[in-house]
Write an enzyme that holds these catalytic residues in place. Structure first.
Site, PDB file in Angstrom:
ATOM      1  N   HIS A  20       3.039   1.502   9.398  1.00 19.72           N
ATOM      2  CA  HIS A  20       2.742   0.239   9.413  1.00 19.72           C
ATOM      3  C   HIS A  20       1.333  -0.115  10.354  1.00 19.72           C
ATOM      4  CE1 HIS A  20       4.023  -3.660   8.094  1.00 19.72           C
ATOM      5  NE2 HIS A  20       4.532  -4.240   9.145  1.00 19.72           N
ATOM      6  N   ASN A  66       2.903  -9.240  11.803  1.00 18.15           N
ATOM      7  CA  ASN A  66       3.375 -10.388  10.944  1.00 18.15           C
ATOM      8  C   ASN A  66       2.614 -11.730  11.517  1.00 18.15           C
ATOM      9  OD1 ASN A  66       5.092  -8.651   9.679  1.00 18.15           O
ATOM     10  ND2 ASN A  66       6.803  -9.294  10.441  1.00 18.15           N
ATOM     11  N   ASP A  91      -1.425  -1.388   5.087  1.00 17.39           N
ATOM     12  CA  ASP A  91      -0.547  -0.652   4.474  1.00 17.39           C
ATOM     13  C   ASP A  91       0.191  -1.231   3.280  1.00 17.39           C
ATOM     14  OD1 ASP A  91       0.965  -2.199   6.473  1.00 17.39           O
ATOM     15  OD2 ASP A  91       2.622  -1.431   5.731  1.00 17.39           O
ATOM     16  N   ASN A 112       3.639  -9.165   5.205  1.00 16.07           N
ATOM     17  CA  ASN A 112       4.048 -10.169   6.022  1.00 16.07           C
ATOM     18  C   ASN A 112       2.574 -10.486   7.024  1.00 16.07           C
ATOM     19  OD1 ASN A 112       6.511 -10.923   5.424  1.00 16.07           O
ATOM     20  ND2 ASN A 112       7.311  -9.579   6.535  1.00 16.07           N
TER      21      ASN A 112
END
Length: 188
Positions: A20, A66, A91, A112
């Site tokens: 991530h 996020n 990613d 997100n």
């Protein structure tokens, strides 16, 4: 000409080498190769990179993936950078490991971080570089997968793929998103 390059990732040592955090990893590699350092600023770690007469503001948001929209919006406004001069590095589970795709705009595709950026900006017509991380996880374990570290084989291939990402960033700033897409999206 000024550009904002926002590499998404999560702050903290527990996330450092996770899938991530590829956005952070790409910007760290670019900064390291260019002998520039990030400074801790409002909503993110920021560095300035010069290339062929262009200034790239490199942003690693400290708002976590996020909630990246707040940081991206703040630095676009602070640096007076037009949206068409922004590239977001993320990613992507939908692409096989190491596959790179440049897009001029699009939906969040379930990411997100992109979702939050689009919500905060009120639009989704900004460029993004999608770095494929693959989808080698069992149903229900997506979060564990994206927050896990790269496999040994992936770690061996990362430097070459990250070098390609740096070329894409430079290309984005010098020849624009359309020509960058035409050139790099055809490469394996």
């Amino acid at each position: 000409m000024k550009y904002l390059i926002a590499g998404l990732g999560n702050i903290g040592p527990e996330y450092k080498n996770t899938r991530h955090n590829i956005g952070f990893q790409i910007l760290d590699a670019l900064a390291g190769a260019s002998n520039i350092a990030f400074s801790d600023n409002r909503y993110g770690f920021v560095a300035e990179y010069k290339f062929k007469g262009r200034t790239f503001v490199l942003l690693k948001p400290t708002t976590y993936v996020n909630l990246s929209g707040r940081a991206v919006n703040y630095w676009l406004q602070k640096e007076n950078i037009p949206l068409e001069n922004m590239l977001v590095l993320v990613d992507d589970l939908a692409l096989p490991f190491g596959t790179l795709r440049v897009k001029a705009k699009g939906s969040h595709g379930g990411h997100n971080g992109l979702r939050n950026i689009s919500e905060v900006l009120g639009r989704n017509d900004y460029a993004r570089l999608r770095f494929g991380i693959g989808d080698q996880f069992h149903p229900g374990f997506q979060v564990d997968y994206v927050l896990s570290e790269w496999s040994r084989e992936e770690k061996e291939q990362l430097p070459e793929r990250i070098d390609s990402c740096i070329e894409i960033i430079q290309s984005f700033g010098t020849i624009g998103v359309e020509r960058t897409m035409n050139f790099f999206n055809k490469k394996k």
